[in-house]
Write a protein that holds these residues in place. Structure first.
Motif, PDB file in Angstrom:
ATOM      1  N   ALA A 363     -24.985   0.452  30.232  1.00  0.00           N
ATOM      2  CA  ALA A 363     -26.018  -0.112  31.100  1.00  0.00           C
ATOM      3  C   ALA A 363     -25.877  -1.632  31.136  1.00  0.00           C
ATOM      4  N   LYS A 364     -25.387  -2.155  30.022  1.00  0.00           N
ATOM      5  CA  LYS A 364     -25.167  -3.599  29.952  1.00  0.00           C
ATOM      6  C   LYS A 364     -24.043  -3.873  28.964  1.00  0.00           C
ATOM      7  N   THR A 365     -23.178  -4.795  29.337  1.00  0.00           N
ATOM      8  CA  THR A 365     -22.022  -5.096  28.489  1.00  0.00           C
ATOM      9  C   THR A 365     -21.752  -6.597  28.432  1.00  0.00           C
ATOM     10  N   TYR A 366     -21.480  -7.071  27.221  1.00  0.00           N
ATOM     11  CA  TYR A 366     -20.946  -8.419  27.031  1.00  0.00           C
ATOM     12  C   TYR A 366     -19.495  -8.285  26.612  1.00  0.00           C
ATOM     13  N   ASP A 367     -18.674  -9.210  27.056  1.00  0.00           N
ATOM     14  CA  ASP A 367     -17.330  -9.335  26.501  1.00  0.00           C
ATOM     15  C   ASP A 367     -17.277 -10.624  25.715  1.00  0.00           C
ATOM     16  N   ILE A 368     -16.411 -10.654  24.725  1.00  0.00           N
ATOM     17  CA  ILE A 368     -16.103 -11.914  24.054  1.00  0.00           C
ATOM     18  C   ILE A 368     -14.627 -12.175  24.250  1.00  0.00           C
ATOM     19  N   GLU A 369     -14.326 -13.388  24.677  1.00  0.00           N
ATOM     20  CA  GLU A 369     -12.943 -13.770  24.902  1.00  0.00           C
ATOM     21  C   GLU A 369     -12.589 -14.921  23.977  1.00  0.00           C
ATOM     22  N   ILE A 370     -11.405 -14.867  23.402  1.00  0.00           N
ATOM     23  CA  ILE A 370     -10.953 -16.001  22.587  1.00  0.00           C
ATOM     24  C   ILE A 370      -9.831 -16.735  23.322  1.00  0.00           C
ATOM     25  N   TRP A 371      -9.692 -17.987  22.986  1.00  0.00           N
ATOM     26  CA  TRP A 371      -8.645 -18.790  23.616  1.00  0.00           C
ATOM     27  C   TRP A 371      -7.335 -18.602  22.861  1.00  0.00           C
ATOM     28  N   ALA A 372      -6.281 -18.379  23.614  1.00  0.00           N
ATOM     29  CA  ALA A 372      -4.952 -18.288  23.011  1.00  0.00           C
ATOM     30  C   ALA A 372      -4.105 -19.430  23.595  1.00  0.00           C
ATOM     31  N   ALA A 373      -3.697 -20.354  22.709  1.00  0.00           N
ATOM     32  CA  ALA A 373      -3.102 -21.607  23.167  1.00  0.00           C
ATOM     33  C   ALA A 373      -1.701 -21.445  23.753  1.00  0.00           C
ATOM     34  N   GLY A 374      -0.941 -20.446  23.269  1.00  0.00           N
ATOM     35  CA  GLY A 374       0.444 -20.314  23.723  1.00  0.00           C
ATOM     36  C   GLY A 374       0.566 -19.774  25.129  1.00  0.00           C
ATOM     37  N   CYS A 375      -0.131 -18.665  25.386  1.00  0.00           N
ATOM     38  CA  CYS A 375      -0.072 -18.111  26.736  1.00  0.00           C
ATOM     39  C   CYS A 375      -1.118 -18.763  27.630  1.00  0.00           C
ATOM     40  N   GLY A 376      -1.987 -19.584  27.019  1.00  0.00           N
ATOM     41  CA  GLY A 376      -2.959 -20.332  27.808  1.00  0.00           C
ATOM     42  C   GLY A 376      -3.964 -19.451  28.514  1.00  0.00           C
ATOM     43  N   GLU A 377      -4.463 -18.449  27.815  1.00  0.00           N
ATOM     44  CA  GLU A 377      -5.391 -17.503  28.433  1.00  0.00           C
ATOM     45  C   GLU A 377      -6.594 -17.277  27.543  1.00  0.00           C
ATOM     46  N   TRP A 378      -7.689 -16.870  28.168  1.00  0.00           N
ATOM     47  CA  TRP A 378      -8.821 -16.318  27.420  1.00  0.00           C
ATOM     48  C   TRP A 378      -8.573 -14.824  27.296  1.00  0.00           C
ATOM     49  N   LEU A 379      -8.570 -14.326  26.074  1.00  0.00           N
ATOM     50  CA  LEU A 379      -8.251 -12.913  25.847  1.00  0.00           C
ATOM     51  C   LEU A 379      -9.487 -12.144  25.410  1.00  0.00           C
ATOM     52  N   GLU A 380      -9.718 -11.001  26.019  1.00  0.00           N
ATOM     53  CA  GLU A 380     -10.856 -10.169  25.650  1.00  0.00           C
ATOM     54  C   GLU A 380     -10.583  -9.523  24.294  1.00  0.00           C
ATOM     55  N   VAL A 381     -11.404  -9.859  23.311  1.00  0.00           N
ATOM     56  CA  VAL A 381     -11.234  -9.266  21.983  1.00  0.00           C
ATOM     57  C   VAL A 381     -12.364  -8.323  21.619  1.00  0.00           C
ATOM     58  N   SER A 382     -13.454  -8.385  22.380  1.00  0.00           N
ATOM     59  CA  SER A 382     -14.567  -7.501  22.074  1.00  0.00           C
ATOM     60  C   SER A 382     -15.349  -7.175  23.320  1.00  0.00           C
ATOM     61  N   SER A 383     -15.871  -5.965  23.330  1.00  0.00           N
ATOM     62  CA  SER A 383     -16.717  -5.523  24.414  1.00  0.00           C
ATOM     63  C   SER A 383     -17.922  -4.900  23.720  1.00  0.00           C
ATOM     64  N   ILE A 384     -19.115  -5.366  24.072  1.00  0.00           N
ATOM     65  CA  ILE A 384     -20.321  -4.931  23.376  1.00  0.00           C
ATOM     66  C   ILE A 384     -21.243  -4.293  24.404  1.00  0.00           C
ATOM     67  N   SER A 385     -21.523  -3.004  24.221  1.00  0.00           N
ATOM     68  CA  SER A 385     -22.272  -2.290  25.260  1.00  0.00           C
ATOM     69  C   SER A 385     -23.482  -1.558  24.715  1.00  0.00           C
ATOM     70  N   ASN A 386     -24.525  -1.564  25.529  1.00  0.00           N
ATOM     71  CA  ASN A 386     -25.660  -0.686  25.281  1.00  0.00           C
ATOM     72  C   ASN A 386     -25.547   0.474  26.268  1.00  0.00           C
ATOM     73  N   CYS A 387     -25.375   1.670  25.745  1.00  0.00           N
ATOM     74  CA  CYS A 387     -25.270   2.853  26.610  1.00  0.00           C
ATOM     75  C   CYS A 387     -26.631   3.520  26.777  1.00  0.00           C
ATOM     76  N   GLU A 388     -27.650   2.920  26.193  1.00  0.00           N
ATOM     77  CA  GLU A 388     -28.995   3.502  26.230  1.00  0.00           C
ATOM     78  C   GLU A 388     -28.900   4.984  25.825  1.00  0.00           C
ATOM     79  N   ASP A 389     -29.493   5.892  26.612  1.00  0.00           N
ATOM     80  CA  ASP A 389     -29.434   7.298  26.174  1.00  0.00           C
ATOM     81  C   ASP A 389     -28.349   8.103  26.889  1.00  0.00           C
ATOM     82  N   PHE A 390     -27.455   7.396  27.590  1.00  0.00           N
ATOM     83  CA  PHE A 390     -26.425   8.077  28.382  1.00  0.00           C
ATOM     84  C   PHE A 390     -25.501   8.937  27.529  1.00  0.00           C
ATOM     85  N   GLN A 391     -24.966   8.344  26.461  1.00  0.00           N
ATOM     86  CA  GLN A 391     -24.099   9.110  25.565  1.00  0.00           C
ATOM     87  C   GLN A 391     -24.922  10.071  24.712  1.00  0.00           C
TER      88      GLN A 391
END
Length: 455
Positions: A363-391
């Motif tokens: 129902a709602k999700t946050y991602d956390i991205e970290i900076w990787a200096a070599g490839c110069g990208e923000w990389l998704e390392v975590s996804s945090i979700s509330n599924c409420e009562d769906f699952q």
RNA sequence: GGAGGGAUGGCCGAGUGGACGAUGGCAACGGUCUUGAAAACCGUAGUGGGUGCAAGCUCACCGGGGGUUCGAAUCCCUCUCCCUCCGCCA
């Protein structure tokens, strides 16, 4: 799975919510199926009631018949049973006729019940299939937008973005150079999107796993779990991965086994078909598992390095909570993931996923991205979700309120804590020095025999 | 892999064709007694669906699925899981 009552009562609203996700769902078919189901149900139950009553009557008749027959036999043998033989004979025959006729009639009732039951079964199976194709309703605070371009990125936090007086190398150069990652031989063994971790590479990943498990266990109160990595399809359905993502799952050709794409799938099912005590909530689990994904949908994307493989490791947090607490818990779990980023010294940023980018069950999700200096990208390392009562609905996980109130579904949440390859990328690339060596973050040193430098 | 035995309500455990959603015990909850507690005694209690404002009425559920029967916890078939013994194996 949504509550059928919501669709029954507000089909148009549900359609709008699904549309917010840039998705479609067979709402009309569900409403029609639900109506038809109740129609048949009422009819078939009425018939079953009649049959139950008739069967009981037959039972009573047959009981009397048995007694009368005994009396008749004794009377015929010349004993006095209080009634003449002829009268008994008439009664026995009448009773037998009653029973036979009732059997005949009730048998016909049974035929109608069978026919209706068969139809009911089809209607229910179809209804269920349709219900499985309805994604979760996004939370009102989830930003509306058809795809990831509408995700809301927050300002970077944590460590400062590292500056170098040389050109930082990407991990696909540093890794092989340090003997930590062997791409060629990984491909030789299993093909593209596979790699071999070697020496410090393998040790570093193991250290990270152990550090994360310890950290969440000790600091955040999670119970560590080690689930099966191969599970039945039912588990994927409960977690919301099936039927939709069938193509992305590795399957056993002979048996009903599938390889986990994330520990979330196994953890969702730990309490399947259970009614928990309210006092037991929240239940917090953390598990390390490898994750297997076909990545059919990402063909050709992120093929370089270890960013996206068919197999990767992840530490996953999972919670079963009281419905009133789930959004509070979502914020806490986000913080738990952030704490790891902080402890490892990463620059990171928070992303609020748009309705078109949150996962099917969320129902709602946050991602956390970290900076990787070599490839110069923000990389998704975590996804945090509330599924409420769906699952919880799909897995049938409920709790009994302490105040004696009605049994209800729990809410479930999941959060990566964190995904290993990208953490590895960040560590290697951000902590590199001019000579190609890598500084080991302090929190990991106890797990690496005190080593401060990888070279 | 072979042979045998099992699966019943929160737990234990009866029930082998008819008033059984299911005897009994334990645990739980409410009450009586007690200064309080324990013990004892009395009482209440499964889950899901349909319908109804509600009280209620009703249907289903005894590991899953199918069958026999007017009627199945009970009989038959099948699957899953558990236990015991033998064999094999990390």
């Amino acid at each position: 799975m949504l509550d059928i009552n919501i669709i029954r009562q507000k089909p148009e609203w549900v359609k709008e919510q699904v549309a917010r996700r840039n998705d479609t769902a067979p709402i009309e078919a569900i409403v029609a199926g639900d109506n038809r189901r109740r129609e048949i149900l009422q009819e078939v139950e009425q018939l079953r009631r009649q049959r139950n009553e008739a069967s009981k009557q037959i039972g009573r008749w047959l009981g009397s018949l048995k007694k009368l027959t005994t009396d008749l036999q004794r009377a015929e043998a010349g004993q006095d049973v209080g009634q003449p033989v002829a009268g008994l004979r008439t009664q026995v025959m009448a009773m037998q006729a009653n029973a036979d006729q009732a059997k005949e009639e009730t048998g016909q009732l049974g035929d109608r019940i069978d026919a209706l039951t068969e139809e009911l079964r089809q209607v229910e199976a179809e209804l269920r299939q349709n219900m499985l194709w309805v994604p979760n309703i996004p939370h009102p605070t989830t930003p509306t937008g058809p795809d990831e371009s509408h995700n809301v990125h927050h300002d970077p936090q944590g460590a400062a973005i590292p500056r170098f007086d040389f050109t930082p190398k990407p991990h696909w150069e540093l890794g092989p150079q340090l003997g930590m990652i062997d791409f060629e031989r990984g491909v030789k063994i299993s093909g593209s999107r596979f790699y071999l971790l070697r020496g410090w590479g393998s040790r570093l990943q193991r250290a990270l796993i152990q550090f994360m498990l310890d950290f969440h266990g000790n600091q955040h109160g999670y119970t560590e779990m080690y689930p099966p990595f191969i599970v039945r399809a039912q588990n994927f359905e409960a977690a919301g991965q099936l039927p939709k993502f069938f193509d992305n799952i590795y399957r056993d050709a002979e048996e009903d086994f599938m390889l986990l794409g994330t520990a979330e799938i196994a953890l969702t099912n730990v309490h399947r078909d259970e009614i928990l005590d309210e006092a037991a909530l929240p239940i917090q689990y953390v598990a390390y598992t490898p994750c297997f994904r076909r990545e059919k949908m990402s063909a050709g994307k992120d093929v370089r390095g270890i960013k996206r493989g068919h197999q990767f490791d992840k530490v996953e947090m999972y919670q079963f909570v009281h419905p009133d607490k789930s959004y509070e818990t979502l914020e806490q779990m986000k913080q738990h993931a952030v704490d790891i980023c902080e402890a490892l010294g990463f620059p990171y940023r928070l992303v609020e996923l748009a309705t078109g980018d949150i996962s099917y069950a969320a129902a709602k999700t946050y991602d956390i991205e970290i900076w990787a200096a070599g490839c110069g990208e923000w990389l998704e390392v975590s996804s945090i979700s509330n599924c409420e009562d769906f699952q919880a609905r799909r897995a049938n996980v409920k709790f009994r309120p302490a105040d004696g109130g009605k049994i209800q579904f729990v809410h479930t949440l999941n959060a990566s804590g964190l995904a290993l390859p990208r953490v590895m990328i960040g560590l290697i690339e951000n902590n590199q020095q001019a000579d190609g060596s890598i500084i080991v973050p302090e929190v990991l040193r106890p797990y690496l025999g005190g080593a401060e430098l990888i070279k």
